[in-house]
Design a protein around this motif. Structure first.
Motif, PDB file in Angstrom:
ATOM      1  N   ILE A 196       2.683 -28.639  27.232  1.00  0.00           N
ATOM      2  CA  ILE A 196       2.390 -27.335  27.834  1.00  0.00           C
ATOM      3  C   ILE A 196       3.268 -26.255  27.193  1.00  0.00           C
ATOM      4  N   SER A 197       4.569 -26.500  27.117  1.00  0.00           N
ATOM      5  CA  SER A 197       5.498 -25.491  26.591  1.00  0.00           C
ATOM      6  C   SER A 197       5.119 -25.027  25.192  1.00  0.00           C
ATOM      7  N   ASN A 198       4.592 -25.938  24.394  1.00  0.00           N
ATOM      8  CA  ASN A 198       4.322 -25.625  22.992  1.00  0.00           C
ATOM      9  C   ASN A 198       2.856 -25.302  22.718  1.00  0.00           C
ATOM     10  N   GLY A 199       2.081 -25.142  23.776  1.00  0.00           N
ATOM     11  CA  GLY A 199       0.671 -24.778  23.602  1.00  0.00           C
ATOM     12  C   GLY A 199      -0.117 -25.769  22.768  1.00  0.00           C
ATOM     13  N   MET A 200       0.171 -27.025  22.928  1.00  0.00           N
ATOM     14  CA  MET A 200      -0.479 -28.021  22.064  1.00  0.00           C
ATOM     15  C   MET A 200      -1.961 -28.213  22.379  1.00  0.00           C
ATOM     16  N   GLN A 201      -2.442 -27.638  23.491  1.00  0.00           N
ATOM     17  CA  GLN A 201      -3.864 -27.826  23.817  1.00  0.00           C
ATOM     18  C   GLN A 201      -4.785 -27.154  22.805  1.00  0.00           C
ATOM     19  N   GLN A 202      -4.188 -26.342  21.920  1.00  0.00           N
ATOM     20  CA  GLN A 202      -4.990 -25.709  20.873  1.00  0.00           C
ATOM     21  C   GLN A 202      -5.532 -26.738  19.888  1.00  0.00           C
ATOM     22  N   ASN A 203      -4.959 -27.907  19.897  1.00  0.00           N
ATOM     23  CA  ASN A 203      -5.284 -28.866  18.855  1.00  0.00           C
ATOM     24  C   ASN A 203      -5.456 -30.275  19.430  1.00  0.00           C
ATOM     25  N   LEU A 204      -6.575 -30.469  20.125  1.00  0.00           N
ATOM     26  CA  LEU A 204      -6.803 -31.761  20.791  1.00  0.00           C
ATOM     27  C   LEU A 204      -7.690 -32.662  19.936  1.00  0.00           C
ATOM     28  N   PRO A 205      -7.632 -33.970  20.066  1.00  0.00           N
ATOM     29  CA  PRO A 205      -6.648 -34.691  20.870  1.00  0.00           C
ATOM     30  C   PRO A 205      -5.256 -34.695  20.230  1.00  0.00           C
ATOM     31  N   CYS A 206      -4.276 -34.841  21.092  1.00  0.00           N
ATOM     32  CA  CYS A 206      -2.887 -34.859  20.677  1.00  0.00           C
ATOM     33  C   CYS A 206      -2.375 -36.289  20.801  1.00  0.00           C
ATOM     34  N   ARG A 207      -1.882 -36.818  19.716  1.00  0.00           N
ATOM     35  CA  ARG A 207      -1.352 -38.203  19.769  1.00  0.00           C
ATOM     36  C   ARG A 207       0.139 -38.147  19.503  1.00  0.00           C
ATOM     37  N   LEU A 208       0.921 -38.466  20.510  1.00  0.00           N
ATOM     38  CA  LEU A 208       2.363 -38.249  20.425  1.00  0.00           C
ATOM     39  C   LEU A 208       3.141 -39.538  20.681  1.00  0.00           C
ATOM     40  N   MET A 209       4.044 -39.847  19.757  1.00  0.00           N
ATOM     41  CA  MET A 209       4.887 -41.041  19.965  1.00  0.00           C
ATOM     42  C   MET A 209       6.354 -40.638  20.042  1.00  0.00           C
ATOM     43  N   SER A 210       7.089 -41.337  20.900  1.00  0.00           N
ATOM     44  CA  SER A 210       8.498 -41.024  21.126  1.00  0.00           C
ATOM     45  C   SER A 210       9.249 -42.321  21.374  1.00  0.00           C
ATOM     46  N   HIS A 211      10.548 -42.267  21.193  1.00  0.00           N
ATOM     47  CA  HIS A 211      11.375 -43.405  21.580  1.00  0.00           C
ATOM     48  C   HIS A 211      12.789 -42.917  21.825  1.00  0.00           C
ATOM     49  N   GLY A 212      13.525 -43.689  22.629  1.00  0.00           N
ATOM     50  CA  GLY A 212      14.900 -43.299  22.909  1.00  0.00           C
ATOM     51  C   GLY A 212      15.332 -43.796  24.268  1.00  0.00           C
ATOM     52  N   PRO A 213      16.524 -43.377  24.705  1.00  0.00           N
ATOM     53  CA  PRO A 213      17.051 -43.869  25.974  1.00  0.00           C
ATOM     54  C   PRO A 213      16.387 -43.234  27.187  1.00  0.00           C
ATOM     55  N   ALA A 214      16.354 -43.981  28.283  1.00  0.00           N
ATOM     56  CA  ALA A 214      15.917 -43.471  29.587  1.00  0.00           C
ATOM     57  C   ALA A 214      16.924 -43.992  30.613  1.00  0.00           C
ATOM     58  N   PHE A 215      16.961 -43.335  31.764  1.00  0.00           N
ATOM     59  CA  PHE A 215      18.041 -43.597  32.714  1.00  0.00           C
ATOM     60  C   PHE A 215      17.497 -43.782  34.122  1.00  0.00           C
ATOM     61  N   ARG A 216      17.866 -44.899  34.723  1.00  0.00           N
ATOM     62  CA  ARG A 216      17.477 -45.111  36.127  1.00  0.00           C
ATOM     63  C   ARG A 216      18.628 -45.794  36.850  1.00  0.00           C
ATOM     64  N   TYR A 217      18.903 -45.301  38.047  1.00  0.00           N
ATOM     65  CA  TYR A 217      19.953 -45.892  38.845  1.00  0.00           C
ATOM     66  C   TYR A 217      19.375 -47.117  39.532  1.00  0.00           C
ATOM     67  N   GLU A 218      19.563 -48.293  38.915  1.00  0.00           N
ATOM     68  CA  GLU A 218      18.989 -49.531  39.431  1.00  0.00           C
ATOM     69  C   GLU A 218      20.079 -50.561  39.545  1.00  0.00           C
ATOM     70  N   ARG A 219      19.759 -51.678  40.202  1.00  0.00           N
ATOM     71  CA  ARG A 219      20.713 -52.775  40.244  1.00  0.00           C
ATOM     72  C   ARG A 219      20.613 -53.515  38.914  1.00  0.00           C
ATOM     73  N   PRO A 220      21.685 -53.493  38.118  1.00  0.00           N
ATOM     74  CA  PRO A 220      21.591 -54.067  36.773  1.00  0.00           C
ATOM     75  C   PRO A 220      21.441 -55.588  36.799  1.00  0.00           C
ATOM     76  N   GLN A 221      20.644 -56.116  35.931  1.00  0.00           N
ATOM     77  CA  GLN A 221      20.513 -57.548  35.699  1.00  0.00           C
ATOM     78  C   GLN A 221      19.971 -57.703  34.282  1.00  0.00           C
ATOM     79  N   LYS A 222      19.823 -58.944  33.843  1.00  0.00           N
ATOM     80  CA  LYS A 222      19.321 -59.156  32.488  1.00  0.00           C
ATOM     81  C   LYS A 222      17.965 -58.463  32.326  1.00  0.00           C
ATOM     82  N   GLY A 223      17.848 -57.627  31.317  1.00  0.00           N
ATOM     83  CA  GLY A 223      16.583 -56.930  31.094  1.00  0.00           C
ATOM     84  C   GLY A 223      16.371 -55.738  32.007  1.00  0.00           C
ATOM     85  N   ARG A 224      17.382 -55.380  32.801  1.00  0.00           N
ATOM     86  CA  ARG A 224      17.277 -54.205  33.661  1.00  0.00           C
ATOM     87  C   ARG A 224      18.619 -53.475  33.642  1.00  0.00           C
TER      88      ARG A 224
END
Ligand code: ATP
Ligand code: MG
Length: 412
Positions: free
Chosen positions: A92-120
């Motif tokens: 939305i911020s970048n007005g990407m609807q001018q050029n559909l379809p938009c195929r976007l890939m991303s990667h990186g850290p994410a953060f959630r306050y969870e009870r840590p265990q293997k794989g979490r």
């Protein structure tokens, strides 16, 4: 507690695990690239509203898992708990609807306050793909096929099962919600506390409750598939036909819900039995209402996210071992010459480590230990003649190679 430990649920990642996670990201970028996806990197934190509005106050993520704080300027910000909301905000911020379809890939850290265990973990990493624009089922098929290709390339094709469901369109889901609430109201006295709360806020979520008592009640609950209208049924049929055609195996799992309001039609999860309760490695679905909910145009979307740690743990890919070349200058003049010779070899794609200390025997021992392919020895005599002594550590042979020919001799 020692202050030198990382905070609970966070980790330092290095060695083989770091390499495996790198392979997951590289494979993801290559596979998604072959479907026309382009890189998008969004900020790690956003105004809290960006997550709160689309995910909803009732969701687990917003109600208990977000890292939210006020910054020094008094803004309420949140470390991203997932990518989709931020990607849609960026769209939305970048007005990407001018050029559909938009195929976007991303990667990186994410953060959630969870009870840590293997794989979490509290800081974990995701790969994420979103396709914005089309609202037809063929694109759901493309997205799932892309996930399947990635999993196969990571050697996980025979370890995961694709659970597939449809949530129907808004009308179907509203009809179902009413039927489900009516049924659950009759069993109110036996529902868990969490589920009682969800009965008001997010009843569909009760379907995947982990509580044993809830599970018994849910087993006899009305099915969503019985409340689908014609259009929703056709949409799901087209997704299934597409998956059959492209050869992606799946199981229809009627209990699979992604209990957020903006989800429509397709919902899916790739699950493995190898990681215990942390078995979902990649999950996604269609979210035709999300961008509007964020205040943007009426643009549909479908996407998924995979947990890099979990994918890396499962991956059977053999890590490619890069065998280095050891360069061993003997003396000051040779040391200076070795700088440029090493650069020449690196420019040819070779990993070069300089070993500048100790006698030749010690250096050769270190080179063998590092599983080096060649040792390149340069002493005063070699320098004089502009040649290097190249020892093939596998064969135990050695050759004189001119400086000009060195990079070629150790490449490949
Ligand atoms: P789960 O049911 O395991 O909590 P989720 O439904 O919360 O997963 P999603 O929001 O769909 O997960 O995120 C996509 C993927 O990200 C998951 O399938 C999983 O592989 C990974 N993931 C989610 N939360 C964590 C976490 N805390 N630590 C590591 N990986 C995670
Ligand atoms: Mg979770």
């Amino acid at each position: 507690m020692s202050k030198l430990q990382p905070a609970r649920g966070t980790r330092d990642i290095y060695g083989d695990e770091a390499r495996r996670m790198g392979v997951v990201v590289e494979t993801f970028r290559r596979v998604a690239g072959s479907y026309g996806f382009e890189d998008l990197s969004t900020p790690i934190f956003e105004f809290t509203e960006v997550f709160k509005r689309p995910l909803g106050e009732a969701s687990d993520v917003v109600s208990k898992e977000m890292y939210t704080f006020e910054d020094r300027g008094g803004e309420e910000v949140t470390l991203r708990p997932e990518f989709t909301a931020g990607v849609c905000r960026a769209f939305i911020s970048n007005g990407m609807q001018q050029n559909l379809p938009c195929r976007l890939m991303s990667h990186g850290p994410a953060f959630r306050y969870e009870r840590p265990q293997k794989g979490r973990y509290r800081q974990f990493h995701q790969i994420n793909a979103e396709l914005l624009g089309p609202d037809t089922p063929e694109f759901d098929v493309d997205m799932i096929a892309m996930a399947w290709r990635l999993l196969c390339e990571l050697g996980q094709g025979d370890k995961v099962i694709l659970h597939l469901n449809t949530l129907g369109d808004v009308e179907s889901r509203a009809a179902y919600r009413d039927a489900l609430v009516a049924y659950l109201e009759q069993h109110k006295d036996k529902l868990s506390e969490d589920s009682l709360r969800r009965l008001e806020t997010n009843p569909l979520r009760i379907l995947d409750s982990k509580d044993e008592g809830d599970k018994i009640i849910v087993a006899d609950a009305p099915l969503l598939s019985e409340h689908l209208n014609e259009a929703s049924r056709a949409f799901f049929g087209a997704v299934q036909a597409g998956l059959d055609a492209v050869g992606v195996p799946y199981e229809h799992n009627e209990r699979l819900v992604r209990g957020l309001d903006y989800y429509t039609h397709t919902a899916f999860e790739f699950v493995t039995t190898e990681l215990g309760a942390q078995g979902t490695v990649l999950a996604g679905g269609r979210y035709d209402g999300l961008i509007e909910k964020l205040g943007g145009p009426k643009v549909a979307g479908v996407g998924w996210a995979g947990g890099i740690e979990r994918l890396a743990m499962l991956s059977t890919i053999e890590l490619e071992e890069k065998r280095p070349v050891f360069i061993m200058p003997m003396g000051e003049a040779a040391t200076l010459k070795a700088y440029t010779l090493a650069e020449d070899m690196r420019a040819g794609g070779v990993t070069v480590l300089a070993d500048r200390s100790g006698n030749l025997k010690k250096r050769l021992t270190r080179a063998s230990k590092a599983n080096a392919r060649f040792a390149v020895i340069i002493g005063d005599n070699e320098l004089e003649a502009s040649v290097a002594m190249v020892k093939d550590l596998d064969r135990g042979t050695q050759d004189q190679v001119t400086f000009d020919a060195l990079a070629g001799a150790v490449a490949g």
